[in-house]
Scaffold this motif. Structure first.
Motif, PDB file in Angstrom:
ATOM      1  N   LYS A   9       0.825  -1.212   0.000  1.00 41.08           N
ATOM      2  CA  LYS A   9       0.000   0.000   0.000  1.00 41.08           C
ATOM      3  C   LYS A   9       0.855   1.255   0.000  1.00 41.08           C
ATOM      4  CE  LYS A   9      -4.019  -2.029   2.220  1.00 41.08           C
ATOM      5  NZ  LYS A   9      -4.910  -2.021   3.388  1.00 41.08           N
ATOM      6  N   GLU A  10       2.168   1.095   0.333  1.00 36.49           N
ATOM      7  CA  GLU A  10       3.054   2.254   0.452  1.00 36.49           C
ATOM      8  C   GLU A  10       4.005   2.432  -0.721  1.00 36.49           C
ATOM      9  OE1 GLU A  10       3.122   1.884   5.312  1.00 36.49           O
ATOM     10  OE2 GLU A  10       4.695   0.917   4.139  1.00 36.49           O
ATOM     11  N   THR A  11       4.396   1.330  -1.359  1.00 37.48           N
ATOM     12  CA  THR A  11       5.367   1.407  -2.457  1.00 37.48           C
ATOM     13  C   THR A  11       5.053   0.389  -3.549  1.00 37.48           C
ATOM     14  OG1 THR A  11       6.881  -0.156  -1.394  1.00 37.48           O
ATOM     15  CG2 THR A  11       7.269   2.187  -0.982  1.00 37.48           C
ATOM     16  N   ASP A  12       5.503   0.704  -4.749  1.00 37.83           N
ATOM     17  CA  ASP A  12       5.457  -0.212  -5.885  1.00 37.83           C
ATOM     18  C   ASP A  12       6.860  -0.177  -6.500  1.00 37.83           C
ATOM     19  OD1 ASP A  12       4.805  -1.839  -8.002  1.00 37.83           O
ATOM     20  OD2 ASP A  12       3.556  -0.359  -9.027  1.00 37.83           O
ATOM     21  N   ILE A  13       7.586  -1.292  -6.368  1.00 32.62           N
ATOM     22  CA  ILE A  13       9.003  -1.324  -6.739  1.00 32.62           C
ATOM     23  C   ILE A  13       9.266  -2.431  -7.737  1.00 32.62           C
ATOM     24  CG2 ILE A  13      11.358  -1.655  -5.882  1.00 32.62           C
ATOM     25  CD1 ILE A  13      10.357  -0.639  -3.141  1.00 32.62           C
ATOM     26  N   SER A  14      10.039  -2.103  -8.765  1.00 31.56           N
ATOM     27  CA  SER A  14      10.558  -3.126  -9.679  1.00 31.56           C
ATOM     28  C   SER A  14      12.071  -2.958  -9.737  1.00 31.56           C
ATOM     29  CB  SER A  14       9.939  -3.002 -11.066  1.00 31.56           C
ATOM     30  OG  SER A  14      10.279  -1.774 -11.658  1.00 31.56           O
ATOM     31  N   LEU A  15      12.763  -4.103  -9.776  1.00 32.01           N
ATOM     32  CA  LEU A  15      14.218  -4.109  -9.715  1.00 32.01           C
ATOM     33  C   LEU A  15      14.768  -5.159 -10.667  1.00 32.01           C
ATOM     34  CD1 LEU A  15      16.940  -3.398  -8.067  1.00 32.01           C
ATOM     35  CD2 LEU A  15      16.422  -5.483  -6.814  1.00 32.01           C
ATOM     36  N   GLU A  16      15.834  -4.795 -11.357  1.00 28.60           N
ATOM     37  CA  GLU A  16      16.658  -5.746 -12.097  1.00 28.60           C
ATOM     38  C   GLU A  16      18.078  -5.582 -11.589  1.00 28.60           C
ATOM     39  OE1 GLU A  16      16.241  -5.148 -16.295  1.00 28.60           O
ATOM     40  OE2 GLU A  16      14.091  -5.577 -16.259  1.00 28.60           O
ATOM     41  N   LEU A  17      18.729  -6.701 -11.282  1.00 29.33           N
ATOM     42  CA  LEU A  17      20.055  -6.677 -10.676  1.00 29.33           C
ATOM     43  C   LEU A  17      20.973  -7.650 -11.381  1.00 29.33           C
ATOM     44  CD1 LEU A  17      22.076  -6.055  -8.284  1.00 29.33           C
ATOM     45  CD2 LEU A  17      21.037  -8.016  -7.139  1.00 29.33           C
ATOM     46  N   GLU A  18      22.160  -7.154 -11.733  1.00 26.38           N
ATOM     47  CA  GLU A  18      23.246  -8.006 -12.229  1.00 26.38           C
ATOM     48  C   GLU A  18      24.435  -7.752 -11.319  1.00 26.38           C
ATOM     49  OE1 GLU A  18      25.355 -10.687 -13.590  1.00 26.38           O
ATOM     50  OE2 GLU A  18      23.469 -10.442 -14.701  1.00 26.38           O
ATOM     51  N   ILE A  19      24.761  -8.747 -10.493  1.00 28.76           N
ATOM     52  CA  ILE A  19      25.868  -8.602  -9.532  1.00 28.76           C
ATOM     53  C   ILE A  19      27.185  -8.329 -10.252  1.00 28.76           C
ATOM     54  CG2 ILE A  19      27.302  -9.869  -7.859  1.00 28.76           C
ATOM     55  CD1 ILE A  19      24.801  -9.135  -6.541  1.00 28.76           C
ATOM     56  N   TYR A  20      27.445  -9.081 -11.318  1.00 26.27           N
ATOM     57  CA  TYR A  20      28.714  -8.939 -12.051  1.00 26.27           C
ATOM     58  C   TYR A  20      28.467  -8.110 -13.306  1.00 26.27           C
ATOM     59  CZ  TYR A  20      30.160 -12.501  -8.778  1.00 26.27           C
ATOM     60  OH  TYR A  20      30.433 -13.185  -7.622  1.00 26.27           O
ATOM     61  N   GLY A  21      28.178  -6.840 -13.094  1.00 25.08           N
ATOM     62  CA  GLY A  21      27.894  -5.934 -14.194  1.00 25.08           C
ATOM     63  C   GLY A  21      29.062  -4.999 -14.449  1.00 25.08           C
ATOM     64  N   SER A  22      28.713  -3.785 -14.855  1.00 21.03           N
ATOM     65  CA  SER A  22      29.722  -2.781 -15.188  1.00 21.03           C
ATOM     66  C   SER A  22      29.512  -1.481 -14.421  1.00 21.03           C
ATOM     67  CB  SER A  22      29.688  -2.505 -16.690  1.00 21.03           C
ATOM     68  OG  SER A  22      28.416  -2.001 -17.064  1.00 21.03           O
ATOM     69  N   GLY A  23      28.552  -1.475 -13.483  1.00 19.55           N
ATOM     70  CA  GLY A  23      28.290  -0.270 -12.707  1.00 19.55           C
ATOM     71  C   GLY A  23      27.198   0.594 -13.292  1.00 19.55           C
ATOM     72  N   LYS A  24      26.395   0.027 -14.178  1.00 21.87           N
ATOM     73  CA  LYS A  24      25.332   0.785 -14.835  1.00 21.87           C
ATOM     74  C   LYS A  24      24.153   0.975 -13.885  1.00 21.87           C
ATOM     75  CE  LYS A  24      22.357   0.687 -18.890  1.00 21.87           C
ATOM     76  NZ  LYS A  24      21.878  -0.127 -20.005  1.00 21.87           N
ATOM     77  N   ALA A  25      23.672   2.202 -13.800  1.00 21.04           N
ATOM     78  CA  ALA A  25      22.553   2.533 -12.914  1.00 21.04           C
ATOM     79  C   ALA A  25      21.429   3.188 -13.696  1.00 21.04           C
ATOM     80  CB  ALA A  25      23.024   3.476 -11.813  1.00 21.04           C
ATOM     81  N   GLU A  26      20.233   2.668 -13.502  1.00 27.58           N
ATOM     82  CA  GLU A  26      19.003   3.313 -13.967  1.00 27.58           C
ATOM     83  C   GLU A  26      18.099   3.366 -12.746  1.00 27.58           C
ATOM     84  OE1 GLU A  26      17.235   1.892 -17.678  1.00 27.58           O
ATOM     85  OE2 GLU A  26      19.113   0.816 -18.062  1.00 27.58           O
ATOM     86  N   ILE A  27      18.163   4.471 -12.032  1.00 29.83           N
ATOM     87  CA  ILE A  27      17.506   4.599 -10.736  1.00 29.83           C
ATOM     88  C   ILE A  27      16.454   5.701 -10.800  1.00 29.83           C
ATOM     89  CG2 ILE A  27      17.848   4.995  -8.270  1.00 29.83           C
ATOM     90  CD1 ILE A  27      19.486   2.606  -9.267  1.00 29.83           C
ATOM     91  N   SER A  28      15.242   5.378 -10.351  1.00 30.21           N
ATOM     92  CA  SER A  28      14.176   6.373 -10.289  1.00 30.21           C
ATOM     93  C   SER A  28      13.305   6.085  -9.071  1.00 30.21           C
ATOM     94  CB  SER A  28      13.334   6.338 -11.567  1.00 30.21           C
ATOM     95  OG  SER A  28      12.267   7.265 -11.463  1.00 30.21           O
ATOM     96  N   THR A  29      13.573   6.810  -7.982  1.00 27.93           N
ATOM     97  CA  THR A  29      12.786   6.626  -6.757  1.00 27.93           C
ATOM     98  C   THR A  29      11.943   7.853  -6.428  1.00 27.93           C
ATOM     99  OG1 THR A  29      14.483   7.511  -5.264  1.00 27.93           O
ATOM    100  CG2 THR A  29      14.602   5.140  -5.806  1.00 27.93           C
ATOM    101  N   GLY A  30      12.160   8.948  -7.134  1.00 26.15           N
ATOM    102  CA  GLY A  30      11.488  10.195  -6.785  1.00 26.15           C
ATOM    103  C   GLY A  30      12.194  10.945  -5.675  1.00 26.15           C
ATOM    104  N   ILE A  31      13.316  10.396  -5.196  1.00 28.90           N
ATOM    105  CA  ILE A  31      14.087  11.017  -4.110  1.00 28.90           C
ATOM    106  C   ILE A  31      15.478  11.303  -4.673  1.00 28.90           C
ATOM    107  CG2 ILE A  31      14.940  10.756  -1.748  1.00 28.90           C
ATOM    108  CD1 ILE A  31      12.778   8.497  -1.431  1.00 28.90           C
TER     109      ILE A  31
END
Length: 190
Positions: A9-31
């Motif tokens: 009721k407080e949040t709606d979150i979707s996440l994709e994670l690759e532990i051994y990646g290259s440091g790529k970030a696509e972050i959108s939290t509104g904060i």
């Protein structure tokens, strides 16, 4: 690639994670500040994270920050356990101007947090106490023993950023591949 979705009721979150990646970030939290910290975490851990959080920001940032920690922790746990052929332990001290923060962690599958960092105050609109909430949620949901200690600093932004970066570097070192370790535990399983 690990994908997670969490809706309350407080949040709606979707996440994709690759532990051994290259440091790529696509972050959108509104904060804005939190997005900045998570982007730094990606860069220095070399994890690729795509995170979208729609939270009840009209209440405050607490639910969004904590729930992002929960989801990221769950994804990390899924990605790393059972532990095999990695260093397991990681540590770092990261400086940012006058601030220095140390991080030591164990991919132990036993959750614990020692946090001696910012506990009050504001960084822009961001409550500094939420740093501990994020790392508590992450550590407890990932099964990581995590110690974050601020050694010195005056500027809250610098202290916070050193904290996220110290975790990132220590985590990167802990998940570093090492085929000689096998299962890095005397118990035979983690």
């Amino acid at each position: 690639m690990i994908s997670k979705k969490r809706t309350t009721k407080e949040t709606d979150i979707s996440l994709e994670l690759e532990i051994y990646g290259s440091g790529k970030a696509e972050i959108s939290t509104g904060i804005g500040f939190f997005d900045h910290m998570l982007t730094a975490l990606c860069k220095h851990s070399l994890m690729d994270i795509k995170l979208v959080c729609k939270g009840d920001l009209e209440v405050d940032f607490h639910h969004s920050v904590e729930d992002c920690g929960i989801v990221l922790g769950e994804a990390i746990k899924e990605a790393i356990y059972p532990i095999q052929n990695v260093e397991r332990y990681g540590d770092s001290v990261v400086v940012m101007d006058e601030a220095a923060t140390s991080c030591a962690l164990d991919l132990s599958n036993r959750a614990f947090l020692v946090y001696e960092g910012l506990k009050t105050g504001k960084i822009g609109e961001f409550d500094a106490e939420l740093i501990a909430e994020f790392f508590r949620a992450l550590a407890f949901n990932a099964g990581i023993t995590l110690h974050l200690i601020n050694l010195r600093g005056e500027n809250a932004h610098h202290i916070a950023e050193a904290t996220f970066k110290a975790f990132a570097v220590a985590f990167r070192r802990a998940v570093a591949k090492n085929p000689r370790t096998g299962t890095p535990s005397t118990k035979g399983v983690l």
